[in-house]
Design an enzyme around this catalytic site. Structure first.
Site, PDB file in Angstrom:
ATOM      1  N   HIS A 126      48.672  -1.248  25.769  1.00  0.00           N
ATOM      2  CA  HIS A 126      48.591  -2.424  24.690  1.00  0.00           C
ATOM      3  C   HIS A 126      47.751  -1.961  23.780  1.00  0.00           C
ATOM      4  O   HIS A 126      47.165  -2.025  22.287  1.00  0.00           O
ATOM      5  CB  HIS A 126      48.197  -3.567  25.061  1.00  0.00           C
TER       6      HIS A 126
ATOM      7  N   GLU B 222      48.244  -3.204  30.146  1.00  0.00           N
ATOM      8  CA  GLU B 222      46.745  -3.347  29.491  1.00  0.00           C
ATOM      9  C   GLU B 222      46.185  -2.499  28.370  1.00  0.00           C
ATOM     10  O   GLU B 222      46.339  -2.479  27.282  1.00  0.00           O
ATOM     11  CB  GLU B 222      45.915  -4.217  29.484  1.00  0.00           C
TER      12      GLU B 222
END
Length: 680
Positions: A476, A473
């Site tokens: 991202h 994450e």
């Protein structure tokens, strides 16, 4: 005063979560709709000659208020929801869908967009730079793909379909969250749950206290469910937990998703066929690196050919271990796999995830992950207590670039709670763009996860898998933080769906790199650095069951494509369909009554419809990209700067294949992935 209707006075004009109340959402949304309607009318009624600036750029800038309130509302609907928010979402879904349709199906607006496009095309796009050309092409194609060229009758049909899809997708997600929260396994006799590590028992004891009962409480949230299936000696309880998880949303009642799935699948197909495509997959893949279903299936089948023989051998080895422990008549079932796989892993490599937890304390992991970004890109993370957050668990940071300039706001939301969906994701409360005066308006990025919580007497101690989730994450989020484009719709993660996982999966590579682990992996009590022998065991075990894991992901990709590659109405029994759809990639017995589809949020309510293959597609890219770092040094600043310049900062301004070639100097191949996984 409604905070959405006032200029934000918070640091960096962040969302003022401390003063936002439930009653603010609906009025702000409705006013946002009205404002955007007026902005659209102003574009349509502009008496000057139609130009890129007064049509395409003007359209790009519409909807600021509506965007601000919906970004907050829908992000919190996933991360910090309530019954009243769920109800408001159901109420607003058809209203917002209708508003969106009123824009994309506005014929006068489309005629202006079309005029700009045709004029630029006739001129070979000579008067536009590359980013302007991309914005124009995206705008024109978006109108076409949303039905602008349809007859009035078909436009009305498309309105109906999109409205129904919005409501059903929302209902699907809400049902899954309700079923996840509904199950509780309450144990009062500790002898029933032998084998569970102290970390699981502490979490279960704390959960029981929160529920006002004695003993231990286990749930279907990942930090509870995963370790239970891996360590609990009690096979009947493992089966109970596995069955509860894998039959969610199948039982009679209001949370049943079986009929919802059929409606969602058929509505996707109907929409695609209205727009001139045979299947929804055909419609989606036009704007993907894969381009067509044939290429998706080629990837999945190539992976099956390469990995399934090894996966079968991996399962056989675990079956042998189970029979060795339980007797020759023992038949391994899905609720046994993780348990005996862990036993075999411990036997072969003398390692398990619990051994590593003391060295993976969350605050140290954060230091390591943030420090990795500092090593690679020179950026720094500074806690900012003045930035309001939507929950006490959420942390907010100022992110500073190498030169000390402000780069982004970064929110971290680490732990599970009843108001949060399962899984992990990155999102934005504000995208990046350039103002007309050249000001670079920086993004507000958030990562939301469900990592192990602190207990009453221990800090949050993570598994190595949870560290990988954090890195994923975080990758991202870097894609969002480094965004440097003129237009918000091309910014950050607004890229082709099968490219968006490259930055995230790329970061996972660092999880088992010794140079990275040695920067933060210290025992939470003694401060001792993770022993070299543990790192050696991690490296030796890195490919344990890697082929099984690949087949699991491929099976999900096959299941996804089976629904969205249909050209005829779907009305099959979902459980039967599911078993047939992914049979080619299955290496464990399939259990009657279990159903993945009805809880498969990615493809029914999460944007991955006809796109779940993207994880494996991007894995080919990430292995190939990391191979360049391995060649030059995993912390090599020049290689990292190239990755930032060519990929992370460019968003959707160019075709991803072009961006990747600029970074790598070549097209990707599957060879790096096969080498990394030890597949010959």
């Amino acid at each position: 005063m409604n905070p959405f209707l006032q200029p934000y006075t918070t640091p960096h004009a962040t969302a003022p979560f401390d003063i936002i109340r439930f009653e603010h959402y609906e009025p702000a949304m409705m006013q946002g709709i009205e404002e955007e309607d007026r902005e659209i009318e102003a574009i349509i009624n502009n008496s000057e000659a139609t130009t890129f600036a007064n049509t395409i750029e003007a359209l790009e800038k519409t909807g600021d208020l509506l965007g601000r309130v919906t970004e907050v509302f829908y992000n919190l609907l996933s991360a910090e929801t309530s019954d009243e928010m769920d109800q408001l979402a159901q109420k607003m879904s058809p209203i917002l869908t209708e508003h969106g349709n009123n824009i994309t199906l506005n014929q006068r607006l489309f005629e202006r967009v079309k005029a700009v496009y045709e004029q630029a095309e006739a001129n070979g796009f000579a008067d536009l730079d590359a980013e302007q050309k991309k914005l124009l092409c995206n705008s024109y194609e978006s109108f076409v793909r949303h039905g602008a060229n349809l007859s009035d009758e078909k436009k009305e049909e498309l309105r109906r379909i999109s409205s129904e899809m919005g409501v059903l997708s929302l209902q699907f997600s809400q049902n899954k969250l309700k079923d996840t929260n509904a199950f509780k396994l309450h144990i009062t006799d500790k002898a029933q749950i032998g084998g569970l590590p102290e970390s699981s028992l502490d979490l279960a004891a704390d959960t029981a206290k929160e529920e006002g009962v004695e003993g231990y409480m286990f749930t279907l949230q990942a930090p509870s469910y995963g370790p239970f299936l891996t360590y609990c000696d009690n096979r009947e309880l493992r089966q109970q937990m596995w069955t509860a998880y894998n039959t969610m949303c199948t039982h009679p009642g209001e949370t049943n998703n079986l009929d919802i799935v059929k409606k969602i699948v058929n509505l996707h197909r109907e929409m695609a066929q209205l727009l001139g495509y045979d299947t929804y997959a055909d419609y989606v893949l036009v704007h993907r690196m894969a381009e067509k279903s044939e290429n998706v299936y080629n990837l999945l089948h190539n992976l099956i050919s390469a990995y399934k023989p090894t996966a079968i051998e991996e399962v056989k080895a675990i079956e042998r271990k189970a029979k060795e422990m339980e007797g020759d008549s023992f038949t391994i079932m899905p609720w046994d796999f993780g348990y005996y796989a862990n036993k075999l892993k411990e036997e072969r490599f003398n390692i398990n995830s619990e051994m590593l937890r003391p060295y993976l304390e969350l605050s140290k992991v954060k230091e390591g992950v943030f420090g990795l970004a500092t090593k690679l890109y020179g950026i720094r993370f500074m806690p900012n207590k003045d930035i309001p957050t939507y929950h006490p668990d959420v942390e907010a940071y100022d992110v500073l670039d190498r030169d000390g300039s402000f780069l982004a706001v970064f929110y971290c939301d680490f732990h599970p709670r009843k108001s949060k969906k399962s899984g992990a994701w990155m999102t934005s409360f504000k995208e990046q763009w350039h103002e007309a005066d050249g000001t670079n308006s920086r993004p507000h990025v958030s990562i939301v996860m469900n990592l192990s919580k602190p207990t009453s007497d221990k800090p949050a101690l993570l598994t190595l898998g949870e560290v990988e989730t954090f890195l994923h994450e975080f990758g991202h989020s870097l894609h969002g933080m480094f965004a440097d484009t003129h237009y918000r719709s091309l910014s950050g993660t607004n890229v082709y769906w099968d490219f968006v996982e490259l930055p995230s999966q790329f970061m996972e590579n660092y999880a088992i790199e010794q140079e990275f682990l040695n920067t933060f992996a210290q025992h939470y009590e003694t401060g001792e650095l993770i022993p070299q022998e543990y790192i050696d065991r991690i490296l030796a075990s890195r490919n344990f069951n890697v082929a099984y894991g690949c087949m699991r992901q491929v099976s999900f990709g096959l299941l996804d494509m089976s629904y969205y590659n249909l050209s005829t109405p779907f009305d099959a029994a979902i459980e039967t369909w599911e078993k047939q759809a992914w049979a080619e990639a299955q290496v464990l017995p399939q259990v009657d009554g279990a159903c993945m589809t009805v809880q498969f949020s990615h493809i029914m309510a999460g944007g991955y419809s006809a796109g779940y293959y993207s994880y494996k597609w991007a894995e080919v890219l990430d292995a190939d990209a990391f191979a360049k770092f391995k060649e030059n040094g995993i912390f090599d600043a020049a290689t990292a700067q190239s990755f930032r310049d060519c990929i992370l900062s460019k968003g959707g301004t160019q075709h991803p294949a072009e961006l990747y070639r600029k970074f790598r100097g070549q097209d990707p191949t599957i060879n790096a992935l096969l080498k990394r996984n030890g597949i010959k």
